[in-house]
Design an enzyme around this catalytic site. Structure first.
Site, PDB file in Angstrom:
ATOM      1  N   ASN A 177      42.707  -7.844 -14.783  1.00  0.00           N
ATOM      2  CA  ASN A 177      43.685  -8.185 -13.741  1.00  0.00           C
ATOM      3  C   ASN A 177      42.966  -8.342 -12.411  1.00  0.00           C
ATOM      4  O   ASN A 177      41.947  -7.703 -12.168  1.00  0.00           O
ATOM      5  CB  ASN A 177      44.767  -7.093 -13.637  1.00  0.00           C
ATOM      6  CG  ASN A 177      46.058  -7.649 -13.021  1.00  0.00           C
ATOM      7  OD1 ASN A 177      46.053  -8.232 -11.937  1.00  0.00           O
ATOM      8  ND2 ASN A 177      47.158  -7.477 -13.727  1.00  0.00           N
TER       9      ASN A 177
ATOM     10  N   CYS B 243      72.773 -18.124 -33.641  1.00  0.00           N
ATOM     11  CA  CYS B 243      71.892 -17.890 -34.802  1.00  0.00           C
ATOM     12  C   CYS B 243      70.422 -17.806 -34.409  1.00  0.00           C
ATOM     13  O   CYS B 243      69.572 -17.616 -35.269  1.00  0.00           O
ATOM     14  CB  CYS B 243      72.102 -18.974 -35.868  1.00  0.00           C
ATOM     15  SG  CYS B 243      71.455 -20.602 -35.424  1.00  0.00           S
TER      16      CYS B 243
ATOM     17  N   CYS C 203      69.618 -21.148 -29.907  1.00  0.00           N
ATOM     18  CA  CYS C 203      71.050 -20.985 -30.169  1.00  0.00           C
ATOM     19  C   CYS C 203      71.461 -19.541 -29.884  1.00  0.00           C
ATOM     20  O   CYS C 203      70.844 -18.599 -30.393  1.00  0.00           O
ATOM     21  CB  CYS C 203      71.354 -21.342 -31.627  1.00  0.00           C
ATOM     22  SG  CYS C 203      73.077 -21.026 -32.055  1.00  0.00           S
TER      23      CYS C 203
ATOM     24  N   ASP D  55      55.267 -21.362 -20.344  1.00  0.00           N
ATOM     25  CA  ASP D  55      54.756 -22.680 -19.984  1.00  0.00           C
ATOM     26  C   ASP D  55      54.074 -23.435 -21.122  1.00  0.00           C
ATOM     27  O   ASP D  55      53.626 -24.578 -20.940  1.00  0.00           O
ATOM     28  CB  ASP D  55      53.777 -22.555 -18.799  1.00  0.00           C
ATOM     29  CG  ASP D  55      52.649 -21.568 -19.074  1.00  0.00           C
ATOM     30  OD1 ASP D  55      52.280 -21.345 -20.243  1.00  0.00           O
ATOM     31  OD2 ASP D  55      52.113 -20.992 -18.091  1.00  0.00           O
TER      32      ASP D  55
ATOM     33  N   THR E 165      48.983  -8.686 -16.055  1.00  0.00           N
ATOM     34  CA  THR E 165      50.345  -8.167 -16.198  1.00  0.00           C
ATOM     35  C   THR E 165      50.533  -7.011 -15.229  1.00  0.00           C
ATOM     36  O   THR E 165      49.761  -6.059 -15.256  1.00  0.00           O
ATOM     37  CB  THR E 165      50.587  -7.670 -17.646  1.00  0.00           C
ATOM     38  OG1 THR E 165      50.506  -8.784 -18.516  1.00  0.00           O
ATOM     39  CG2 THR E 165      51.946  -7.052 -17.798  1.00  0.00           C
TER      40      THR E 165
ATOM     41  N   HIS F  14      58.909 -14.105 -23.777  1.00  0.00           N
ATOM     42  CA  HIS F  14      60.005 -14.562 -22.904  1.00  0.00           C
ATOM     43  C   HIS F  14      60.393 -16.001 -23.199  1.00  0.00           C
ATOM     44  O   HIS F  14      60.975 -16.678 -22.358  1.00  0.00           O
ATOM     45  CB  HIS F  14      59.608 -14.400 -21.431  1.00  0.00           C
ATOM     46  CG  HIS F  14      59.542 -12.958 -20.999  1.00  0.00           C
ATOM     47  ND1 HIS F  14      58.831 -12.529 -19.910  1.00  0.00           N
ATOM     48  CD2 HIS F  14      60.119 -11.851 -21.531  1.00  0.00           C
ATOM     49  CE1 HIS F  14      58.957 -11.204 -19.790  1.00  0.00           C
ATOM     50  NE2 HIS F  14      59.732 -10.773 -20.758  1.00  0.00           N
TER      51      HIS F  14
HETATM   52  P1  NAD Z   1      53.750  -9.949 -13.793  1.00  0.00           P
HETATM   53  O1  NAD Z   1      54.748  -9.062 -13.193  1.00  0.00           O
HETATM   54  O2  NAD Z   1      53.113  -9.481 -15.040  1.00  0.00           O
HETATM   55  O3  NAD Z   1      52.618 -10.245 -12.636  1.00  0.00           O
HETATM   56  C1  NAD Z   1      51.500 -11.078 -12.788  1.00  0.00           C
HETATM   57  C2  NAD Z   1      50.221 -10.228 -12.760  1.00  0.00           C
HETATM   58  O4  NAD Z   1      49.109 -11.059 -13.022  1.00  0.00           O
HETATM   59  C3  NAD Z   1      49.950  -9.544 -11.409  1.00  0.00           C
HETATM   60  O5  NAD Z   1      49.544  -8.218 -11.674  1.00  0.00           O
HETATM   61  C4  NAD Z   1      48.768 -10.347 -10.815  1.00  0.00           C
HETATM   62  O6  NAD Z   1      47.898  -9.548 -10.052  1.00  0.00           O
HETATM   63  C5  NAD Z   1      48.075 -10.818 -12.059  1.00  0.00           C
HETATM   64  N1  NAD Z   1      47.348 -12.083 -11.923  1.00  0.00           N
HETATM   65  C6  NAD Z   1      47.808 -13.243 -11.402  1.00  0.00           C
HETATM   66  N2  NAD Z   1      46.895 -14.208 -11.524  1.00  0.00           N
HETATM   67  C7  NAD Z   1      45.808 -13.651 -12.121  1.00  0.00           C
HETATM   68  C8  NAD Z   1      44.544 -14.152 -12.516  1.00  0.00           C
HETATM   69  N3  NAD Z   1      44.196 -15.436 -12.357  1.00  0.00           N
HETATM   70  N4  NAD Z   1      43.682 -13.294 -13.126  1.00  0.00           N
HETATM   71  C9  NAD Z   1      44.014 -11.997 -13.311  1.00  0.00           C
HETATM   72  N5  NAD Z   1      45.204 -11.469 -12.957  1.00  0.00           N
HETATM   73  C10 NAD Z   1      46.104 -12.291 -12.375  1.00  0.00           C
HETATM   74  O7  NAD Z   1      54.373 -11.304 -14.114  1.00  0.00           O
HETATM   75  P2  NAD Z   1      55.189 -12.205 -13.119  1.00  0.00           P
HETATM   76  O8  NAD Z   1      54.295 -13.305 -12.733  1.00  0.00           O
HETATM   77  O9  NAD Z   1      55.836 -11.370 -12.074  1.00  0.00           O
HETATM   78  O10 NAD Z   1      56.292 -12.851 -14.029  1.00  0.00           O
HETATM   79  C11 NAD Z   1      57.363 -12.138 -14.599  1.00  0.00           C
HETATM   80  C12 NAD Z   1      57.919 -12.987 -15.707  1.00  0.00           C
HETATM   81  O11 NAD Z   1      58.298 -14.285 -15.220  1.00  0.00           O
HETATM   82  C13 NAD Z   1      56.911 -13.284 -16.771  1.00  0.00           C
HETATM   83  O12 NAD Z   1      56.979 -12.286 -17.722  1.00  0.00           O
HETATM   84  C14 NAD Z   1      57.315 -14.653 -17.288  1.00  0.00           C
HETATM   85  O13 NAD Z   1      58.287 -14.537 -18.266  1.00  0.00           O
HETATM   86  C15 NAD Z   1      57.902 -15.339 -16.095  1.00  0.00           C
HETATM   87  N6  NAD Z   1      56.889 -16.230 -15.460  1.00  0.00           N
HETATM   88  C16 NAD Z   1      56.233 -17.143 -16.230  1.00  0.00           C
HETATM   89  C17 NAD Z   1      55.263 -17.956 -15.677  1.00  0.00           C
HETATM   90  C18 NAD Z   1      54.563 -18.963 -16.563  1.00  0.00           C
HETATM   91  O14 NAD Z   1      55.063 -19.267 -17.638  1.00  0.00           O
HETATM   92  N7  NAD Z   1      53.385 -19.446 -16.171  1.00  0.00           N
HETATM   93  C19 NAD Z   1      54.949 -17.844 -14.315  1.00  0.00           C
HETATM   94  C20 NAD Z   1      55.652 -16.897 -13.544  1.00  0.00           C
HETATM   95  C21 NAD Z   1      56.608 -16.100 -14.141  1.00  0.00           C
END
Ligand code: NAD
Length: 276
Positions: free
Chosen positions: A233, A135, A132, A109, A200, A124
């Site tokens: 977390n 390349c 691309c 984001d 995460t 990501h």
């Molecule tokens: P993820 O599997 O790492 O899960 C998110 C983690 O963050 C969970 O464990 C949750 O409990 C924790 N969390 C959420 N909000 C929080 C907060 N305010 N404070 C502390 N902990 C918090 O990641 P995902 O969301 O399942 O996403 C997987 C992939 O999808 C990411 O690696 C990313 O590439 C993409 N994604 C990006 C965005 C973005 O750019 N904002 C959002 C969603 C998903």
């Protein structure tokens, strides 16, 4: 929680090369995560399998993929107008203080850069860039008039350097991590002595390997430093349960990180925080 924030502040003050990795930090900017308790996939599991099919559809027919997806709203909402939250700003400040050396984010984001962080590895990729396929050169999406390419039947966009097909830089599920980003992240994980893991779930691979790389690379090494892995977390994760993290600060990143940075600054002003 206060005790573990104190402990993390000490660890950061004593560190030589602290890095951070994370994903969930943007939920407090109104961007949902996928796997958190109110995540997009938690609420709609079918969305996960749709996401996994997207990359295959792109590689099979990039023109069609672009035609179908151009202008389609992102499941993450209005990213262009999203603003960083207190957690993003705290991390930018930690870098400004010279403590955080590198930030490896899973988010796509662009909010870390918006908050002022500059040494950011977008593991990501970014939804604001195109990459691309041949390349791996990256370009700002705004550099291309994608609507016009669509109207004139000239999709997919082509790389100005080599003519290869351009895809969105955001790494799709099932797509390999671009080699430059994967290599840099591994190098950072190998050299860090503190790793902060913010929001995460540690189930998305190969990103989830980074703490294991940080921990494992020193096994059996002679005279090497140890690494401290700190999780922040909202809930315990696989890293917590497997004991890979040294400790968990359970809370929201937008609340914990500003307190942590404040404590680090106090420790700087008045050295001699008591040892563990
Ligand atoms: P993820 O599997 O790492 O899960 C998110 C983690 O963050 C969970 O464990 C949750 O409990 C924790 N969390 C959420 N909000 C929080 C907060 N305010 N404070 C502390 N902990 C918090 O990641 P995902 O969301 O399942 O996403 C997987 C992939 O999808 C990411 O690696 C990313 O590439 C993409 N994604 C990006 C965005 C973005 O750019 N904002 C959002 C969603 C998903």
């Amino acid at each position: 929680m206060q005790e573990s924030i104190e402990r993390a502040a000490r660890d950061l003050l004593n560190s030589r090369h602290a890095i951070l990795s994370g994903a969930g930090i943007s939920t407090e900017s109104g961007i949902p995560d996928f796997r958190g308790p109110s995540g997009i996939w938690t609420r709609d599991p079918a969305a996960e399998s749709r996401a996994y099919r997207s990359y295959e559809r792109f590689t099979t027919d990039p023109k069609r993929w672009w035609e179908e997806n151009l202008g389609r709203p992102s499941s993450l909402g209005d990213l262009a107008n999203a603003m960083p939250n207190a957690g993003h700003y705290a991390l930018a400040e930690l870098e400004e203080l010279g403590i955080l050396k590198c930030l490896i984010t899973q988010n796509v984001d662009g909010l870390h850069e918006k908050a002022g962080s500059w040494n950011v590895v977008e593991y990501h990729g970014s939804l604001f860039k195109l990459r691309c396929m041949a390349c791996t050169a990256r370009f700002g999406a705004h550099e291309f008039d994608l609507e016009e390419l669509g109207r004139s039947g000239k999709l997919p966009p082509r790389c100005p350097h080599c003519g290869g097909v351009l895809q969105t830089d955001g790494v799709s599920f099932g797509e390999p991590i671009p080699l430059d980003v994967a290599g840099r992240s591994m190098a950072e994980a190998r050299r860090c002595d503190v790793m902060l893991i913010c929001g995460t779930s540690a189930v998305v691979y190969p990103f989830a390997d980074l703490p294991r790389v940080a921990r494992g690379r020193r096994a059996g090494g002679a005279g090497v430093l140890s690494v401290t892995i700190v999780e922040i977390n909202a809930e315990p994760t696989r890293l917590t349960h497997e004991g890979l993290a040294d400790y968990l600060i359970q809370g929201k990143t937008g609340e914990v990180l500003p307190q942590l940075v404040e404590r680090v600054k106090q420790g700087r002003r008045a050295p001699g925080l008591p040892d563990r």
